[in-house]
Design a protein around this motif. Sequence first.
Motif, mmCIF file in Angstrom:
data_model
loop_
_atom_site.group_PDB
_atom_site.id
_atom_site.type_symbol
_atom_site.label_atom_id
_atom_site.label_comp_id
_atom_site.label_asym_id
_atom_site.label_seq_id
_atom_site.Cartn_x
_atom_site.Cartn_y
_atom_site.Cartn_z
ATOM 1 N N TRP A 1 0.835 -1.198 0.000
ATOM 2 C CA TRP A 1 0.000 0.000 0.000
ATOM 3 C C TRP A 1 0.879 1.261 0.000
ATOM 4 C CZ3 TRP A 1 -0.560 3.784 3.861
ATOM 5 C CH2 TRP A 1 -1.666 4.629 3.722
ATOM 6 N N GLY B 1 1.047 4.026 -2.926
ATOM 7 C CA GLY B 1 0.786 5.438 -2.622
ATOM 8 C C GLY B 1 1.898 6.334 -3.128
ATOM 9 N N TRP C 1 -5.469 1.209 -4.751
ATOM 10 C CA TRP C 1 -5.017 1.925 -3.560
ATOM 11 C C TRP C 1 -6.188 2.114 -2.593
ATOM 12 C CZ3 TRP C 1 -5.929 6.535 -0.976
ATOM 13 C CH2 TRP C 1 -4.976 6.891 -0.018
ATOM 14 N N THR D 1 -6.476 0.487 0.965
ATOM 15 C CA THR D 1 -6.702 1.245 2.196
ATOM 16 C C THR D 1 -7.790 0.566 3.026
ATOM 17 O OG1 THR D 1 -6.286 3.193 0.850
ATOM 18 C CG2 THR D 1 -7.057 3.563 3.081
ATOM 19 N N HIS E 1 -7.360 -1.528 6.884
ATOM 20 C CA HIS E 1 -8.224 -1.270 8.038
ATOM 21 C C HIS E 1 -8.988 -2.523 8.446
ATOM 22 C CE1 HIS E 1 -7.514 2.945 6.808
ATOM 23 N NE2 HIS E 1 -7.635 3.177 8.100
ATOM 24 N N ALA F 1 -0.736 8.806 8.965
ATOM 25 C CA ALA F 1 -1.525 8.608 7.755
ATOM 26 C C ALA F 1 -2.783 9.464 7.775
ATOM 27 C CB ALA F 1 -1.882 7.137 7.595
ATOM 28 N N MET G 1 1.127 9.823 4.430
ATOM 29 C CA MET G 1 0.431 8.536 4.463
ATOM 30 C C MET G 1 1.426 7.398 4.284
ATOM 31 S SD MET G 1 -3.102 9.098 2.392
ATOM 32 C CE MET G 1 -3.543 10.763 2.016
#
Lengths: 657, 178
Positions: free
Chosen positions: A216, A220, A253, A257, A261, A495, A625
């Motif tokens: 990730w 990014g 992306w 994200t 989580h 982030a 981030m």
Amino acid sequence: MIPELGHLALILALCMAVVQSTFPLLGAWRGNQQWMGLAQPAAWGQFTFLLFAFGCLTWSFLTDDFSVTYVAENSNSLLPWYYKFSAVWGAHEGSLLLWALILGGWTFAVSIFSRQLPEDMLTRVLSIMGMISTGFLLFLIMTSNPFSRLLPQSPVDGNDLNPLLQDVGLIVHPPMLYMGYVGFSVAFAFAIAALLGGRLDAAWARWSRPWTLVAWTFLGIGIVLGSWWSYYELGWGGWWFWDPVENASFMPWLVGTALIHSLSVTEKRGVFKSWTVLLAIAAFSLSLLGTFLVRSGVLTSVHAFASDPTRGVFILAFLLVVVGSSLTLFALRAPVVKSQVSFGLWSRETFLLVNNLILVVAASTILLGTLYPLIIDTLSGAKLSVGPPYFNALFVPLMVILMMALAIGMLVRWKTTPLRWLQGMLVPVLIASVVLGMLAAFMLGDFHWAVLAACSLASWVVLAGLRDLQDKTRHKGWIQGIRSLSRSYWGMQAAHLGLAVSALGIVLSTQFTAERDLRMAPGESVELAGYHFVFDGTQHFEGPNFKSDYGTLRVSKDNRNVAVLHPEKRLYVVQRSVMTEAGIDAGFKRDLYVALGEPLEDGAWAVRIHIKPFVRWIWLGGVLMAIGGLLSMSDKRYRFKVRQRVSQSLGLKEAQV
Amino acid sequence: MKRRLILLIPLVLFLGMAVFLFKGLYLNPSELPSALIDKPLPAFALPAVNDPGRILTQADFKGKPALVNVWGTWCVACREEHPVLNALKEQGITIYGINYKDDNASALKWLQEFHNPYQLDVRDDKGSLGLDLGVYGAPETYLIDSKGVIRYKHVGIVSQQVWRDELAPRYQQLMEAP
């Protein structure tokens, strides 16, 4: 000779990949130790051969071997050596080779750093990565061989690298992006291996999480670099175009994200397992879809390299096999038993679910917008385009809701939170952020609702983060408390701060940009937003493979010199194409941006001047981030705990550390 | 069992998408739907960009062979194309513009700053004319004859090379035709 060796190495790498994807998997199924043992050496062999092949192609570029078709098409003897190097991945064949090499690298890394995994799990993961690699290497060798020769009539000199790509940003942008794309294959392989082994538990989530975070982070950084590049290289100050290829990198992306989580919920609370697996499959599928969109020429775009239906058919077939079979496996094996764990409305679980829903909806709207022209064309033959208005109209409100929920999500507790406590925490934050937003909106110049909203939302997120920090450290005092917080906590803070900073940058730079397009003769000057620009004319300048009109503008404010800008208009000789190089004075609070348009009579030029407040914050947020991702990934719980040879018996209690 | 079926949804969605992707491979986005070639321009009645009081219709485009250029200030590629159009105008080629899905104020500003190559410029801010024409995206350029019949369509930037190789010969032909 060298290109032939490279070709041979590619074929050997394919053989290794085939071995890696078959025997170990069968071994894991039948419990045959020897067959399982093949996974690691095969992965290492594959990586070695891919490195060798990549080295051969690089060598052909550096020594100007124009008998190789790919080199002849994408290089030139006048090209500086570093661009010869980056030209290796400047077009279709080479960038696929880079893709394969990076996949080999990831597989190698997994085999090194995940030795603590149960053997059957690691074997399955490596096997699945081997399958992906097999597909890509077949594609490379059958349809896009970078080593094919132009014999006997090889050209004296090459066709040069596309001038748009002759840029430092573009040396690093594709590798970063591919690191991200391919990195999601690790999370994907973990998910599939867990489905195969019937072991979807907290341990699985814990193993995949650091890998997902790295992927990730890279993705990014890749996106930020791409956006930054289009800002200074395309010459008119835009930084995001909702171009199909940009969307192709943005969708994974967003889903990634959501995945990081959701993995944290699965890791800590053991819920949303099927959902997390689906996200892991989706993130990698979208990466593959991105590759398909770019490589097949299905959608017209500035980035599309090759429009060749055979290539398109191959990637589509590959996509069908990978995504189709993994979704079938998902439908058959994903756990359907409802989790025993329950949670209330005001709980972190709920808010992470909200986060996931918003991000997935956002990714889906982008997917729909990207494919919509194609769908309509297929159904009715009508051609239409979906422009930025569609994307902005849907994406911006979603991000507003995301930021509103984010602040609450940071403060709420697992399971449930007393509402009264939550109000006590957040009402002051709410008041403060509205006040700050109002202040900012009135102080920054003309009043815009968008500015008020953005400043309030950004304050809302940042202040809630600070409030949480205050709460976390209340027992130990600031210094002691701050020291005791884990790296993944700081990663989370960084982030989220990044999101607030990016949002501010986007809204403020869009609202307050001042721009003028005008004719300027040497010696003429213009005032814009308090800055005084004097045009000193252009000079002729010869680069290694281009001719340039090198302009000079002196900028002053209140009679103090601020900057000297040098916008350029370059003519790349071999491809006869003209490139604009913007002159930029970068600043924390504003960018001064000057680009040359067309030459007019008497040494005058059409000049484009922009003043873009806070534009750098957009990328600064992206960098924050990425830092957040790296901090979380390096958290010590991934370093120590994994070593304890976690097995399926690992319960929630242990995972909550 | 019911829950299992729910888990099948992603697969079904993906397979549906794959069908479109497969069909998409064999579509050529730069091909005009053949329906419109050799057909007259679709009927329209839209204001002019530089004069909101003046209503232009398809009849205004008749009289001589011309290029009809679909453009917008939001379109990156149109900026690349613009100098070529200016040069063509200098050579005496008639160019009509369709300002597609654009904000009129920025269109006016653009024309002022970059020079206006369009003899007439239609304000199609709703995109209705573009829809009738089957516009895929800007820029697109149509070649029409003196009766306002579409003879050729080019998708993408009109560069010097595109003009020389694709448009100029056809334009010449139309000029020579009675």
